[in-house]
Design a protein around this motif. Structure first.
Motif, short mmCIF file in Angstrom:
data_model
loop_
_atom_site.label_atom_id
_atom_site.label_comp_id
_atom_site.label_asym_id
_atom_site.label_seq_id
_atom_site.Cartn_x
_atom_site.Cartn_y
_atom_site.Cartn_z
N LYS A 107 0.78 -1.28 -0.01
CA LYS A 107 -0.15 -0.08 0.04
C LYS A 107 0.91 1.11 -0.04
O LYS A 107 0.50 2.22 -0.60
CB LYS A 107 -0.86 -0.18 1.27
N ILE A 108 2.02 1.24 0.77
CA ILE A 108 2.92 2.31 0.72
C ILE A 108 3.66 2.69 -0.66
O ILE A 108 3.69 3.76 -1.04
CB ILE A 108 3.80 2.48 1.89
N ASP A 109 3.88 1.53 -1.12
CA ASP A 109 4.87 1.65 -2.38
C ASP A 109 3.94 2.27 -3.33
O ASP A 109 4.26 2.54 -4.46
CB ASP A 109 5.17 0.35 -2.75
N ARG A 110 2.58 2.22 -3.50
CA ARG A 110 1.69 2.56 -4.63
C ARG A 110 1.91 3.89 -4.72
O ARG A 110 1.68 4.68 -5.61
CB ARG A 110 0.13 2.41 -4.15
N TRP A 111 2.47 4.79 -3.54
CA TRP A 111 2.64 6.22 -3.66
C TRP A 111 4.26 6.30 -3.65
O TRP A 111 4.80 6.90 -4.71
CB TRP A 111 2.22 6.98 -2.32
N LEU A 112 4.89 5.71 -2.88
CA LEU A 112 6.49 5.98 -2.79
C LEU A 112 7.22 5.58 -4.25
O LEU A 112 8.39 5.90 -4.35
CB LEU A 112 7.19 5.42 -1.56
N MET A 113 6.93 4.59 -4.64
CA MET A 113 7.21 3.75 -5.97
C MET A 113 6.49 4.18 -7.05
O MET A 113 6.52 3.42 -8.11
CB MET A 113 7.57 2.30 -5.70
N HIS A 114 5.44 5.28 -6.89
CA HIS A 114 4.89 5.45 -8.10
C HIS A 114 5.82 6.04 -9.18
O HIS A 114 6.71 6.92 -9.11
CB HIS A 114 3.89 6.67 -7.85
N PRO A 115 5.54 5.60 -10.65
CA PRO A 115 6.63 6.33 -11.45
C PRO A 115 6.49 7.80 -11.96
O PRO A 115 7.53 8.25 -12.31
CB PRO A 115 5.92 5.68 -12.68
N TRP A 116 5.46 8.42 -11.36
CA TRP A 116 5.63 9.90 -11.50
C TRP A 116 5.86 10.61 -10.19
O TRP A 116 6.45 11.60 -10.03
CB TRP A 116 4.37 10.33 -12.18
#
Length: 592
Positions: free
Chosen positions: A206-215
């Motif tokens: 869930k956190i990586d959806r934001w912190l590893m978002h391509p943009w």
């Protein structure tokens, strides 16, 4: 004295186990017979002193990387009484082959299955007793971060400490190949270790959806680092002021009286030279402590691995990969271990290119200079952004250098990155790491600082004729070089000794201006404009880091020509950047 080797794969918590076992007693030094530094510590086990040696993290004892070669050399040439092998309990299907190779060396082994809390959260089914029976070695399930299972581990280590076995070196002639070790590991794990077919949902995803978002990933990374710097200032500056006041009180009420019977020249040497130089550096211990706590939190939480992933595509355009970015971030603590950390790269070209750009990282020694100048020349609301700007500049300079030299050092090694789950380090662990970093910094700096401030005091007190000192003469000699970039002549001495160690810079300035730490800020603000101050900071950031870093580059590259190129390029680049900034700024703001 008995000796134990601590071995494990990367990202298994091996360093956490080592820190838990040794506290702050570890030391780092060259290993006999090898040009490599290993962390070692002496601890009391079973009523006897035992030395624990922390070896580099490896994936395979038969691999070809420098770290794997170092581990083989140490095991083959050193007599050990046992091995502490650290594996991730949730990843035994991939990590147990290293245990099969380790057992083939003939060394007594204690298998430590770390991260028991993560294995439980992932619903891993593990029969520790059956695994120990099949391997015929003690197996202990622990969580080093939470200290779970620690009594059982200490009982096994105390047994080794109290035992009467004979130390011996490893047998490496019968190591099973990777494929064979993998087959053996699968056979051993059958029926005693099971990973669920469907893993439970993890908060990391869930956190990586934001912190590893391509943009959004990279902007969020910049925001997180800016928050880290602002927090460092917000907490560390008041503590720095308190420590500075204590040191000033000590000088005024104790030191001055203690040296009063001495001749005036010796009083000046002790108070204006040694005390002012050393105390100025000491006042930055609180800020460095806060910085290292926050950096340890970012690193140990697993976020730095994600930063490497986010930047891998960018680094590929520069002839590097995500590991180059991780080494660059490591350089923010100290350039020397980051340069040594390039050993994880098997390709020599990538290693050399990484070693060339790592010295541009704003290390802790230069950090104190930036913090001091930013506080002295800018209001409190702007100082954190000056610091942030210096970090951004350090990355931009590194990126530009890598882009410029990528065709000279072309690497072809593939890069595989394992992204660990998010972990929340314990407060004690963060404190121990930060204290260790600050202590190592002060121990490394103490000798350089003492010698440096004494030499600066001599340069500022030895006459050179016509009411001038040697420092004035040196400044005049370098005037044609320093005037175009706005650096005052008296700062030439500080820059010269800054090459020995950046820790000397502030101590040198305190001696040059003959003021205590609390008065140095106002003196700098009086003598320097913010433009000339920033020019000095840019030069300090980009030019040669220190003798230790240069020595590390020479040792790791094994090339005097490459070392000379790195040093020459950094000095030239520092002057060019300062020239462009200073000349543009004075024209722009003078016109305004």
């Amino acid at each position: 004295m008995k000796r134990l080797a601590l071995i494990g794969l990367p990202n298994t918590g091996k360093s956490t186990v080592f820190n838990r076992l040794t506290g702050l007693s570890q030391r780092v030094g060259n290993w006999p017979g090898l040009t490599v530094e290993l962390a070692r510590a002496k601890v009391l086990l079973g009523g006897a002193m035992v030395e624990i040696v922390d070896l580099p993290g490896v994936n395979d004892l038969t691999g070809y990387s420098d770290d794997e070669a170092v581990v083989r050399d140490v095991l083959a040439t050193t007599a050990f009484d046992g091995v502490i092998l650290v594996l991730n309990a949730a990843q035994l299907d991939r990590q147990l082959p290293l245990a099969m190779q380790m057992l083939a060396t003939g060394l007594p082994c204690v298998l430590v299955l770390n991260m028991a809390d993560e294995a439980k959260r992932l619903a891993v089914d593990l029969d520790v007793g059956l695994l120990a029976a099949r391997l015929k070695v003690p197996v202990v399930l622990v969580s080093a971060r939470r200290m779970q299972g620690w009594p059982a581990l200490m009982a096994e280590l105390n047994r080794i400490g109290a035992g009467s076995g004979e130390a011996r070196s490893a047998r490496l002639d019968a190591l099973p190949a990777t494929g064979v070790a993998l087959a053996e590991a699968r056979s051993v794990l059958n029926g005693c270790w099971t990973l669920p077919a469907v893993l439970p949902p993890q908060i990391s995803e869930k956190i990586d959806r934001w912190l590893m978002h391509p943009w959004l990933g990279l902007p969020l990374f910049v925001a997180i680092m800016a928050l880290l710097f602002n927090t460092t200032y917000a907490i560390g500056t008041p503590l720095q002021d308190v420590l500075g006041s204590v040191l000033d009180w000590t000088r005024d009420h104790w030191l001055s009286a203690a040296v009063a019977p001495l001749p005036p020249i010796l009083q000046s040497l002790v108070v204006d030279g040694v005390w002012q130089g050393v105390s100025t550096v000491l006042t930055f211990a609180p800020i460095l402590f806060i910085f290292f706590v926050l950096m340890a939190l970012v690193e140990d939480s697993g976020y730095l691995a994600r930063a490497a992933y986010l930047t891998d595509a960018l680094m590929a355009h520069l002839g590097l990969d995500g590991r180059g970015f991780v080494m660059q971030l490591m350089g923010f603590g100290c350039n020397v271990p980051a340069i040594m950390g390039t050993r994880v790269m098997r390709d020599r070209a990538q290693r050399l290119l990484s070693m060339m750009i790592i010295p541009f990282s704003l290390c802790s020694a230069r950090l104190q200079v930036v913090v001091f100048f930013a506080s002295a020349l800018f209001p409190a609301r702007l100082a954190p952004w000056v610091l942030t700007g210096m970090y951004v500049l350090s990355l931009l300079v590194a990126i530009g250098t890598a882009w410029l030299f990528k065709h000279r050092y072309v690497g072809n090694e593939a890069y595989l990155l394992e992204v660990p789950p998010y972990r929340l380090p314990s407060i004690r662990h963060l404190g121990v790491r930060a204290l260790g970093e600050v202590r190592a910094f002060l121990e490394l700096a103490s000798t350089f600082i003492l010698i440096g401030v004494l030499m600066v005091w001599l340069l500022t007190h030895i006459p050179a004729g016509h009411d001038r000192t040697l420092a004035n003469a040196l400044g005049d000699l370098l005037a044609p070089v320093l005037d175009p970039i706005g650096i005052r002549h008296e700062l030439a001495v500080a820059l010269l000794f800054g090459f020995v160690a950046k820790e000397i810079l502030l101590g040198s300035l305190a001696v040059i201006y003959a003021v205590p730490e609390t008065g140095l800020s106002s003196v700098l603000a009086h003598h320097l404009s913010w433009i000339s101050g920033l020019s000095f900071l840019i030069f300090t950031l980009v030019y040669v880091p220190c003798v230790s870093a240069v020595s590390a580059i020479r040792r790791e590259s094994r090339s005097l020509a490459f070392t000379s190129l790195t040093v020459g390029w950094s000095v030239l680049l520092a002057w060019v950047l300062c020239f462009l900034f200073y000349q543009s700024a004075i024209r722009l703001f003078a016109a305004g």
